[in-house]
Write an enzyme that holds these catalytic residues in place. Structure first.
Site, short mmCIF file in Angstrom:
data_model
loop_
_atom_site.label_atom_id
_atom_site.label_comp_id
_atom_site.label_asym_id
_atom_site.label_seq_id
_atom_site.Cartn_x
_atom_site.Cartn_y
_atom_site.Cartn_z
CB CYS A 119 -49.38 5.42 -36.12
SG CYS A 119 -49.07 6.67 -34.87
CG HIS A 127 -49.79 7.19 -40.00
ND1 HIS A 127 -50.89 7.63 -39.29
CD2 HIS A 127 -48.70 7.44 -39.22
CE1 HIS A 127 -50.48 8.11 -38.13
NE2 HIS A 127 -49.17 8.02 -38.06
CG ASN A 182 -49.62 10.94 -35.96
OD1 ASN A 182 -50.55 10.14 -35.93
ND2 ASN A 182 -48.36 10.58 -35.91
N1 COA Z 1 -41.04 24.63 -32.65
C1 COA Z 1 -39.87 25.25 -32.88
N2 COA Z 1 -38.70 24.61 -32.87
C2 COA Z 1 -38.71 23.29 -32.65
C3 COA Z 1 -39.89 22.58 -32.42
C4 COA Z 1 -41.09 23.30 -32.43
N3 COA Z 1 -42.28 22.71 -32.23
N4 COA Z 1 -39.60 21.29 -32.25
C5 COA Z 1 -38.26 21.17 -32.35
N5 COA Z 1 -37.72 22.39 -32.60
C6 COA Z 1 -36.32 22.75 -32.77
C7 COA Z 1 -35.38 21.71 -32.19
O1 COA Z 1 -35.19 21.95 -30.81
C8 COA Z 1 -34.13 21.93 -33.00
O2 COA Z 1 -33.46 23.03 -32.47
P1 COA Z 1 -31.85 23.03 -32.36
O3 COA Z 1 -31.37 22.89 -33.75
O4 COA Z 1 -31.56 24.35 -31.74
O5 COA Z 1 -31.54 21.86 -31.51
C9 COA Z 1 -34.67 22.35 -34.37
O6 COA Z 1 -36.04 22.75 -34.17
C10 COA Z 1 -34.63 21.25 -35.39
O7 COA Z 1 -35.16 20.10 -34.80
P2 COA Z 1 -35.17 18.75 -35.55
O8 COA Z 1 -35.64 17.67 -34.64
O9 COA Z 1 -33.86 18.55 -36.27
O10 COA Z 1 -36.30 19.05 -36.66
P3 COA Z 1 -36.75 18.13 -37.84
O11 COA Z 1 -36.55 18.82 -39.10
O12 COA Z 1 -36.22 16.74 -37.73
O13 COA Z 1 -38.32 18.04 -37.59
C11 COA Z 1 -40.02 16.62 -36.66
C12 COA Z 1 -38.80 17.52 -36.39
C13 COA Z 1 -40.44 16.01 -35.34
C14 COA Z 1 -41.12 17.42 -37.27
C15 COA Z 1 -39.58 15.49 -37.65
O14 COA Z 1 -38.37 14.90 -37.22
C16 COA Z 1 -40.63 14.43 -37.79
O15 COA Z 1 -41.71 14.67 -38.28
N6 COA Z 1 -40.32 13.18 -37.42
C17 COA Z 1 -41.25 12.09 -37.54
C18 COA Z 1 -42.22 12.16 -36.40
C19 COA Z 1 -43.43 11.29 -36.61
O16 COA Z 1 -43.98 11.22 -37.65
N7 COA Z 1 -43.84 10.63 -35.53
C20 COA Z 1 -45.01 9.87 -35.49
C21 COA Z 1 -44.76 8.48 -35.86
S1 COA Z 1 -46.26 7.60 -36.04
#
Ligand code: COA
Length: 330
Positions: free
Chosen positions: A116, A257, A287
């Site tokens: 990215c 980004h 993204n």
């Molecule tokens: N829909 C519904 N629930 C979802 C889900 C979805 N699409 N994806 C994950 N969950 C659930 C998980 O399973 C978890 O459930 P649990 O508590 O029963 O285990 C819960 O939601 C919370 O998940 P978590 O990973 O703690 O959520 P979060 O607040 O960290 O958000 C992201 C997840 C991925 C949105 C966040 O971590 C993020 O944006 N990270 C950076 C990713 C990124 O930018 N990557 C690209 C890099 S270039």
């Protein structure tokens, strides 16, 4: 200090027609519009047609950038393509794009993979090559068909990504202190496993078993990536401002980004630059990796958010984990 100023002469972008909404994803996956929107700020993303390759999107964005610059493809002598989803494992997507655009055989053409952060790396590379005096006009493209490498059964990743392309034409200028003022690039190789594809490369070629386990698709530790992203983007932005003796107040527009609205909001708070001075389109595209910054840059320019004399800050992070920032005076 560059020996010759390198300036952006034109921008262009392309997003596939097909819009995939959160609601549509939630028809086949245990997720919801509300979860996706509140966690990431994404409402919808674009998905390329099955017969639409990365090079097709890239060529369209590049042609728009050439038209914007008032240049012909035959005038380009350098093409750098940032992508982690090239059409084929070999040759480089750049050579396929060269053919599609009709770039001369005397043009240097290659791909670069910094995930990215790819566009910021590619811009720096092209500008350094132009500054050397050995090249005159460059096309720098960021293009991705991420829909082919996400696991559509993994709700923790697939909802975040989309397809698209963005491009800039870069030339040289005798005016000092214009164009790319500087960059700050780096990487944390210790964190490779936070965001990667474990199979399909030389260390672990795909097997029928690995494909059945969908190990040729992207895997991510979202929470860890989130924390590291906020920290490194903040540091990369601060470092480059400091290097150029600039204060956050002097930045007219930040083009981050576009991974997650919450990451962008956190950076806005840390840098004390209000959200009004951040360009955001993650809600419409998700993204798009290396395409994200040039796509946003093109939309920002065409919507009149960048004026002559303005200083724009680009800041990115991605798999690797790579990071980078760049300052551009228009
Ligand atoms: N829909 C519904 N629930 C979802 C889900 C979805 N699409 N994806 C994950 N969950 C659930 C998980 O399973 C978890 O459930 P649990 O508590 O029963 O285990 C819960 O939601 C919370 O998940 P978590 O990973 O703690 O959520 P979060 O607040 O960290 O958000 C992201 C997840 C991925 C949105 C966040 O971590 C993020 O944006 N990270 C950076 C990713 C990124 O930018 N990557 C690209 C890099 S270039």
């Amino acid at each position: 200090m560059p020996t010759r100023s390198t300036v952006i002469l034109g921008t262009g972008s392309y997003a596939p027609e097909r819009v995939l909404s959160n609601d549509e994803i939630s028809q086949t996956l245990d997720t919801s519009d509300d979860w996706i929107r509140t966690r990431s700020g994404i409402r919808e993303r674009r998905i390329a047609a099955p017969n639409e390759a990365t090079s097709d999107m890239a060529a369209k964005a590049a042609q728009r950038a050439l038209d914007d610059a008032g240049l012909k493809a035959t005038e380009i002598d350098l093409l750098v393509v940032a992508t982690m989803t090239p059409d084929l494992p070999m040759p480089a997507a750049a050579c396929i794009i060269q053919r599609k655009l009709g770039l001369p055989s005397t043009a240097a053409c290659f791909d670069l993979n910094a995930a990215c952060t790819g566009f910021v790396y590619a811009l720096d590379t092209a500008c350094a090559m132009l500054s050397s005096g050995r090249y005159q006009k460059a096309l720098v493209i960021g293009a991705e068909k991420l829909s082919t490498i996400v696991d559509w059964q993994d709700r923790t990743t697939c909802v975040l990504f989309g397809d698209g392309a963005g491009a800039v034409v870069v030339g040289v200028s005798p005016e000092p202190d214009r164009g790319l003022l500087g960059t700050r690039l780096g990487a944390f190789g210790d964190s490779v496993e936070l965001l990667y594809i474990s199979h399909g490369g030389s260390s672990s070629p795909s097997t029928p078993e690995s494909i059945a386990r969908r190990e040729h698709c992207m895997r991510m530790k979202g929470k860890e990536v989130f924390k590291l992203a906020v920290r490194v983007m903040d540091e990369a932005a601060r470092d480059i401002l400091e290097q150029h003796h600039l204060h956050a107040d002097q930045i007219s527009l930040v083009i981050p980004h576009q991974a997650n609205l919450r990451i962008i909001e956190a950076i806005s708070e840390y840098l004390e630059i209000p959200m009004e001075r951040f360009f955001v389109n993650v809600d419409r595209y998700g993204n798009t990796s290396a395409a994200s910054i040039p796509l946003a840059l093109d939309e920002a320019r065409r919507s009149g958010r960048i004026k002559t004399g303005d200083i724009t800050l680009l800041v990115a992070f991605g798999a690797g984990l790579t990071y980078g920032s760049a300052l551009i005076r228009w």
